[in-house]
Motif scaffolding. Structure first.
Motif, PDB file in Angstrom:
ATOM      1  N   PRO A 155       0.813  -1.221   0.000  1.00 18.12           N
ATOM      2  CA  PRO A 155       0.000   0.000   0.000  1.00 18.12           C
ATOM      3  C   PRO A 155       0.844   1.267   0.000  1.00 18.12           C
ATOM      4  CG  PRO A 155      -0.802  -1.559   1.642  1.00 18.12           C
ATOM      5  CD  PRO A 155       0.516  -2.087   1.153  1.00 18.12           C
ATOM      6  N   GLU A 156       2.010   1.192   0.681  1.00 14.75           N
ATOM      7  CA  GLU A 156       2.851   2.377   0.813  1.00 14.75           C
ATOM      8  C   GLU A 156       3.732   2.619  -0.400  1.00 14.75           C
ATOM      9  OE1 GLU A 156       1.707   0.451   4.529  1.00 14.75           O
ATOM     10  OE2 GLU A 156       2.929  -0.282   2.862  1.00 14.75           O
ATOM     11  N   GLY A 160       0.758   0.918  -4.970  1.00 14.83           N
ATOM     12  CA  GLY A 160      -0.287   1.120  -3.968  1.00 14.83           C
ATOM     13  C   GLY A 160      -0.756   2.561  -3.929  1.00 14.83           C
ATOM     14  N   GLN A 161       0.195   3.499  -4.004  1.00 17.12           N
ATOM     15  CA  GLN A 161      -0.161   4.909  -4.005  1.00 17.12           C
ATOM     16  C   GLN A 161      -0.853   5.325  -5.305  1.00 17.12           C
ATOM     17  OE1 GLN A 161       0.170   7.224  -1.320  1.00 17.12           O
ATOM     18  NE2 GLN A 161       0.228   5.147  -0.453  1.00 17.12           N
ATOM     19  N   THR A 164      -4.407   4.534  -4.849  1.00 26.11           N
ATOM     20  CA  THR A 164      -5.004   5.561  -3.996  1.00 26.11           C
ATOM     21  C   THR A 164      -5.308   6.819  -4.796  1.00 26.11           C
ATOM     22  OG1 THR A 164      -3.870   4.720  -2.027  1.00 26.11           O
ATOM     23  CG2 THR A 164      -4.627   6.996  -1.963  1.00 26.11           C
ATOM     24  N   ALA A 165      -4.383   7.187  -5.675  1.00 21.88           N
ATOM     25  CA  ALA A 165      -4.582   8.387  -6.494  1.00 21.88           C
ATOM     26  C   ALA A 165      -5.735   8.215  -7.476  1.00 21.88           C
ATOM     27  CB  ALA A 165      -3.289   8.717  -7.246  1.00 21.88           C
ATOM     28  N   LYS A 167      -8.387   6.225  -7.076  1.00 29.82           N
ATOM     29  CA  LYS A 167      -9.657   5.845  -6.433  1.00 29.82           C
ATOM     30  C   LYS A 167     -10.755   6.894  -6.585  1.00 29.82           C
ATOM     31  CE  LYS A 167     -11.599   4.179  -2.076  1.00 29.82           C
ATOM     32  NZ  LYS A 167     -11.305   3.802  -0.665  1.00 29.82           N
ATOM     33  N   PRO A 179      -9.506  -3.698  -1.210  1.00 29.10           N
ATOM     34  CA  PRO A 179      -8.510  -3.120  -2.106  1.00 29.10           C
ATOM     35  C   PRO A 179      -7.305  -4.031  -2.304  1.00 29.10           C
ATOM     36  CG  PRO A 179      -8.519  -1.987   0.007  1.00 29.10           C
ATOM     37  CD  PRO A 179      -9.685  -2.921   0.028  1.00 29.10           C
TER      38      PRO A 179
END
Length: 280
Positions: A155-156, A160-161, A164-165, A167, A179
């Motif tokens: 995730p980190e 993973g990021q 997140t961007a 989503k 996720p």
């Protein structure tokens, strides 16, 4: 009965969307041009040997399955998306190795209990929407004392990021799904497998990505070739302002992760985990 039918229909529709998403763009190019060596890293960590019976779940185009076959194992590569399997067949022929390619859902594998010595997945099973169902199937088809091997984005880390961007722009996931980058956390995997695994080793590593010359070239490559990114852009295609915003966010992400000012050289983090299925 109507509720059961409704749940089954919902799951079929979800899996159909997943198949379609991974057929978008050109994932075979991403696998061969961006992360060509990750599969071999996983195969080595699993100590795959000649004669081993190996299953690669969510194999894509065979980044792990082909190195396993080259090591002398008897390999089955399965994936939900027929287009990826066809590309994998071509790739295995080019590499001069033989293995079996099967269309299969990671959450409902068409294999017998304990059929395989090693069951592995390289940035594949993490995208199955129901994590516990996928983990249960992975365990079921592995023989007692056999090897479980996973290589997943954290995730980190960069990928993973990236999810997140994306989503806020992508279509919302159905209720009950989880996720993908959670599979990059050792504690999540341990919770999924519980006391069914032992001898766990978990290492965070990075793969160096030097393919892109600018943050924008990364963005444009993934915008054209990586199924989840293509799908995110399609979801907002009728909103130019949101397209511009996602363009900005993905380029900014690549810029933040760049550690060489002369090029867009990035270190993408992944979790490499191996374990043994318990004998009991």
């Amino acid at each position: 009965m109507s509720n059961v039918i409704s749940a089954a229909e919902t799951d079929r529709a979800l899996k159909a969307r997943h198949r379609a998403m991974w057929a978008l763009g050109d994932y075979p190019a991403v696998a061969s041009e961006i992360i060509p060596n990750l599969g071999a890293t996983l195969v080595q960590a699993c100590d795959v040997r000649p004669g081993d019976r190996v299953l690669d779940i969510a194999a894509g185009t065979g980044n792990a399955a082909i190195p396993a076959a080259a090591a002398g194992a008897e390999v089955v590569a399965c994936d939900l998306t027929p287009e990826l399997l066809e590309a994998g067949r071509r790739s295995s022929a080019e590499h001069g190795v033989e293995l079996e390619w099967r269309q299969a859902d990671a959450e409902a594998l068409p294999f017998a209990n304990g059929e395989f010595d090693t069951v592995l997945s390289c940035v594949g099973i993490m995208f199955a929407p129901h994590h516990q169902a996928a983990a249960d199937e992975m365990l079921r088809v592995c023989r007692p004392g056999g090897t479980i091997g996973l290589l997943n984005w954290t995730p980190e880390g960069f990928i993973g990021q990236m999810f997140t961007a994306m989503k806020p722009y992508a279509s919302p996931p159905p209720p009950g799904t989880q996720p993908p980058p959670l599979w990059g956390r050792p504690e999540h995997i341990r919770a999924l497998f519980g006391d069914q695994i032992t001898d766990v080793t978990a290492d965070r590593r990075t793969v160096q990505i030097d393919r892109f010359t600018t943050p924008e070239s990364f963005r444009d490559y993934f915008k054209s070739n990586y199924g989840p990114t293509v799908a995110a852009y399609r979801a907002i295609a009728n909103d130019p302002d949101r397209v511009t915003a996602l363009d900005h966010d993905l380029a900014a992400l690549a810029h933040r992760h760049t550690h060489d000012t002369g090029t867009t050289s990035m270190a993408w983090e992944y979790l490499l985990l191996t374990a043994r299925k318990t004998e009991g």
